[in-house]
Design a protein around this motif. Structure first.
Motif, mmCIF file in Angstrom:
data_model
loop_
_atom_site.group_PDB
_atom_site.id
_atom_site.type_symbol
_atom_site.label_atom_id
_atom_site.label_comp_id
_atom_site.label_asym_id
_atom_site.label_seq_id
_atom_site.Cartn_x
_atom_site.Cartn_y
_atom_site.Cartn_z
ATOM 1 N N GLN A 89 0.831 -1.197 0.000
ATOM 2 C CA GLN A 89 0.000 0.000 0.000
ATOM 3 C C GLN A 89 0.870 1.253 0.000
ATOM 4 N N PRO A 90 0.809 2.074 -1.062
ATOM 5 C CA PRO A 90 1.549 3.340 -1.017
ATOM 6 C C PRO A 90 0.880 4.303 -0.029
ATOM 7 N N TYR A 91 1.661 5.233 0.516
ATOM 8 C CA TYR A 91 1.091 6.206 1.443
ATOM 9 C C TYR A 91 1.979 7.436 1.469
ATOM 10 N N ALA A 92 1.422 8.559 1.945
ATOM 11 C CA ALA A 92 2.218 9.780 2.096
ATOM 12 C C ALA A 92 2.866 9.739 3.480
ATOM 13 N N SER A 94 4.327 11.782 5.440
ATOM 14 C CA SER A 94 4.169 12.865 6.412
ATOM 15 C C SER A 94 2.732 12.996 6.903
ATOM 16 N N GLN A 95 1.824 12.193 6.353
ATOM 17 C CA GLN A 95 0.417 12.309 6.748
ATOM 18 C C GLN A 95 0.201 11.753 8.163
ATOM 19 N N LEU A 96 -0.710 12.392 8.919
ATOM 20 C CA LEU A 96 -1.060 11.857 10.228
ATOM 21 C C LEU A 96 -1.988 10.662 10.051
ATOM 22 N N GLU A 99 -5.650 11.364 9.748
ATOM 23 C CA GLU A 99 -6.097 11.878 8.460
ATOM 24 C C GLU A 99 -6.084 10.793 7.404
ATOM 25 N N PHE A 100 -5.080 9.944 7.471
ATOM 26 C CA PHE A 100 -5.009 8.831 6.511
ATOM 27 C C PHE A 100 -6.285 7.993 6.592
ATOM 28 N N ILE A 103 -9.614 9.257 4.913
ATOM 29 C CA ILE A 103 -9.778 9.216 3.456
ATOM 30 C C ILE A 103 -10.777 8.121 3.074
ATOM 31 N N ALA A 104 -10.990 7.169 4.002
ATOM 32 C CA ALA A 104 -11.956 6.092 3.751
ATOM 33 C C ALA A 104 -13.365 6.629 3.532
ATOM 34 N N LEU A 106 -14.135 9.355 1.870
ATOM 35 C CA LEU A 106 -14.213 10.192 0.664
ATOM 36 C C LEU A 106 -15.386 9.835 -0.256
ATOM 37 N N PHE A 111 -15.545 16.108 -1.686
ATOM 38 C CA PHE A 111 -14.378 16.938 -1.386
ATOM 39 C C PHE A 111 -14.555 17.826 -0.160
ATOM 40 N N ARG A 155 -8.345 1.357 7.327
ATOM 41 C CA ARG A 155 -8.880 2.203 6.253
ATOM 42 C C ARG A 155 -9.758 1.367 5.317
ATOM 43 N N GLN A 159 -14.059 1.751 4.854
ATOM 44 C CA GLN A 159 -14.585 2.303 3.601
ATOM 45 C C GLN A 159 -15.854 1.553 3.214
ATOM 46 N N ARG B 204 -8.393 16.604 -1.390
ATOM 47 C CA ARG B 204 -8.718 15.221 -1.026
ATOM 48 C C ARG B 204 -8.469 14.265 -2.193
ATOM 49 N N SER B 210 -2.527 9.444 -3.403
ATOM 50 C CA SER B 210 -1.321 8.974 -2.714
ATOM 51 C C SER B 210 -1.474 7.532 -2.230
ATOM 52 N N LEU B 219 -12.109 4.935 -4.285
ATOM 53 C CA LEU B 219 -12.502 6.110 -3.506
ATOM 54 C C LEU B 219 -13.265 7.123 -4.373
ATOM 55 N N ARG B 269 -5.098 19.909 2.900
ATOM 56 C CA ARG B 269 -5.858 21.150 2.764
ATOM 57 C C ARG B 269 -5.306 22.238 3.684
#
Lengths: 241, 321
Positions: A89-92, A94-96, A99-100, A103-104, A106, A111, A155, A159, B204, B210, B219, B269
């Motif tokens: 699984q790719p991920y950012a 620096s994301q908390l 917050e990660f 995204i589920a 979304l 938005f 996550r 979803q 988002r 990402s 998503l 954001r």
């Protein structure tokens, strides 16, 4: 049956098909279905096929929803229908984690929407069950590999979807974490339809109800879990398992 | 909540911004600023203030572009120039001047710059992604290769031409904030704020991307379409920025990291406006310093940003462990 797959031939690229012999299989609604088989036998590709990707060959994947049957393809909507956890699984970084995980939501929120109380409760429930309470205030890059894997899983399970596809979700987990994950999947039975690829036959026997065995690009077994273990096809198919 | 931290930085930023337009060859007295008859008034309002506004707009835009590229390509070392867009823009502008005599900073010149940026990104998207599919890491490497080819073409062209083409070639390689009229500067600042706002609306989608293409689809975010739109929009903004201020290094690379270190934003954001502000402060102060070191001589601002940005980058690396 929730998913009906007919005469499916898949490939990672155009003009390079993986299975010469077409696949026919189905996935029962509300089941935890295990896809087993040695490395390179096509488990990941099978999940991709269910997502409507890798369809470079022939055949159809039919999703039997309440609103009618849908033939899955790259072009059909997968929002709200699938939830997918890839093997890597790719991920950012620096994301908390907090917050990660959000995204589920979304697909439902779009938005600008804010998560409802029900969303938050569901998320807290998954977090508790997977034992990642301590992780949620950290950055993704600060987690251990096992913690991160459980965050990824939380996550995928939060979803909203009709079909949840998990590619080796217990990768990188210690025995306790592995047991937690399987227990979580077991508890979701009935309300969720889950397809999971794995090598852990002991857990499959305990927690799954349907099984699909792939070997060298062929589907060699599919059916209820009891049949599989009673007929002791296990040893015949995968002598090294 | 540690409130003092952002407050401290905010206070520092305001102080810096208040000082920056006063730096330069002519020492200005604050009381002169309200008297239209003085030289100080004219220097401040007609020259330094517009240039200061432009520096803020360009710094903010570059920093936001850097944050988006790092997010989009999942690579913390990405900066806006990595795909070779800046080389394409510079090449376009110089060709425009040599062949048609379009002066840099004129509308046709900026137009050529933006067309060059868009052409390059369309070429990259259609050519590289037809071969490599959706794997964006390879698109970056492909862009890097193109960047090398374009910049050597640029050097080759320049060595045949007089070094004064494009108002001095140094300007394009190290960046330079030009004197500009107030209306253009405000337009630029407004444009880059608008761009940042748009990116905040779509942030988002960036977050969803990402997680990889397959997950993004589930998503509800079409990975190919979103990436194409983002790359087109960012290359337009970058094309415009490079055609006005040249290739200013390190703003796009270091500011997003520095923002994360200082403000610890929770979401993309929240990150984007903070990145914009810090980038704006950074570049306008660097521009002030470039004028203040050895007046009346002006250093290319890119030299200053790299001199400050390099150590800052090392500091970020150091602090992250």
């Amino acid at each position: 049956m929730l998913v009906q797959v007919e005469q499916l031939k898949l490939g990672w690229e155009r003009n390079r098909l993986f299975n010469q012999e077409p696949w026919d299989f189905s996935i029962p609604k509300g089941s935890v279905t295990a896809v087993i088989g040695p490395n390179g036998s096509g488990k990941t590709l099978l999940l991709k096929g269910l997502l409507g990707e890798a369809l470079f060959g022939s055949g159809r994947v039919i999703l039997k929803l309440e609103e009618g049957n849908i033939e899955v393809s790259q072009k059909t909507r997968s929002k709200g229908r699938f939830s997918y956890l890839p093997q890597e699984q790719p991920y950012a970084p620096s994301q908390l984690v907090n917050e990660f995980l959000r995204i589920a939501f979304l697909p439902e929120l779009g938005f600008w929407g804010k998560p409802s109380e029900a969303h938050e409760a569901n998320l807290r429930f998954q977090i508790d069950r997977l034992g990642i309470n301590k992780a949620i205030q950290k950055k993704m890059s600060d987690l251990s590999t096992g913690e991160r894997q459980r965050v990824f899983l939380a996550r995928a399970l939060s979803q909203k979807s009709v079909l949840t596809l998990l590619d080796e979700p217990t990768n990188h987990l210690d025995p306790e974490g592995t047991a937690q994950v399987w227990q979580t999947l077991f508890n979701l039975k009935g309300n969720h339809t889950i397809v999971v690829t794995t090598h852990d036959l002991a857990q499959v026997e305990k927690n799954c109800d349907w099984i699909i065995g792939v070997y060298q690009g062929r589907i060699v077994f599919q059916g209820p879990i009891e049949d599989y273990f009673r007929k002791s096809v296990v040893k015949k198919l995968f002598p090294n398992y | 909540m540690k409130l003092y931290r952002p407050l401290l930085w905010f206070g520092g930023a305001v102080l810096f911004l208040a000082i920056a337009p006063f730096l330069g060859s002519e020492t200005l007295h604050p009381t002169n600023l309200w008297d239209p008859d003085t030289l100080g008034y004219r220097i401040f309002w007609n020259l330094r203030y517009p240039r200061f506004i432009l520096a803020m707009g360009a710094g903010g835009a570059l920093a936001v572009l850097g944050a988006i590229y790092q997010n989009l390509f999942r690579n913390p070392l990405c900066e806006p120039y990595v795909l070779g867009i800046s080389s394409a823009v510079t090449l376009g502008i110089l060709v425009g001047e040599i062949i048609w005599g379009f002066l840099p900073m004129s509308w046709p010149s900026m137009g050529i710059g933006m067309v060059a940026a868009v052409l390059l990104i369309i070429f990259l998207l259609s050519f590289a992604s037809s071969r490599f599919g959706t794997s964006s890491e390879k698109v970056v490497l492909f862009g890097l290769g193109i960047n090398f080819i374009l910049s050597s073409l640029l050097f080759l062209g320049l060595s045949f031409q007089s070094q004064n083409v494009g108002g001095g070639s140094l300007r394009w390689f190290f960046g330079f904030i030009p004197w500009i009229d107030l209306r253009m500067a405000l337009l630029f600042l407004f444009g880059s704020i608008l761009f940042t706002t748009l990116m905040m609306v779509f942030s988002r989608a960036l977050d969803a991307l990402s997680l990889g293409d397959s997950v993004a689809r589930t998503l509800g975010v079409s990975p190919q379409l979103t990436r194409n739109i983002l790359l087109l929009a960012t290359s337009l903004v970058l094309g415009l920025t490079v055609s006005v201020v040249g290739t200013i290094g390190f703003v796009g690379l270091v500011i997003p990291h520095l923002t994360r270190l200082i403000f610890r934003p929770a979401t993309t954001r929240a990150l984007l406006p903070q990145v914009f502000l810090l980038g704006a402060v950074f570049l306008s102060v660097a521009d002030g310093i470039s004028r203040a070191i050895l007046p009346p001589f002006e250093f290319p601002v890119g030299v200053i940003t790299t001199l400050i940005g390099g150590p800052l980058f090392l500091l970020v690396l150091w602090r992250r462990n």
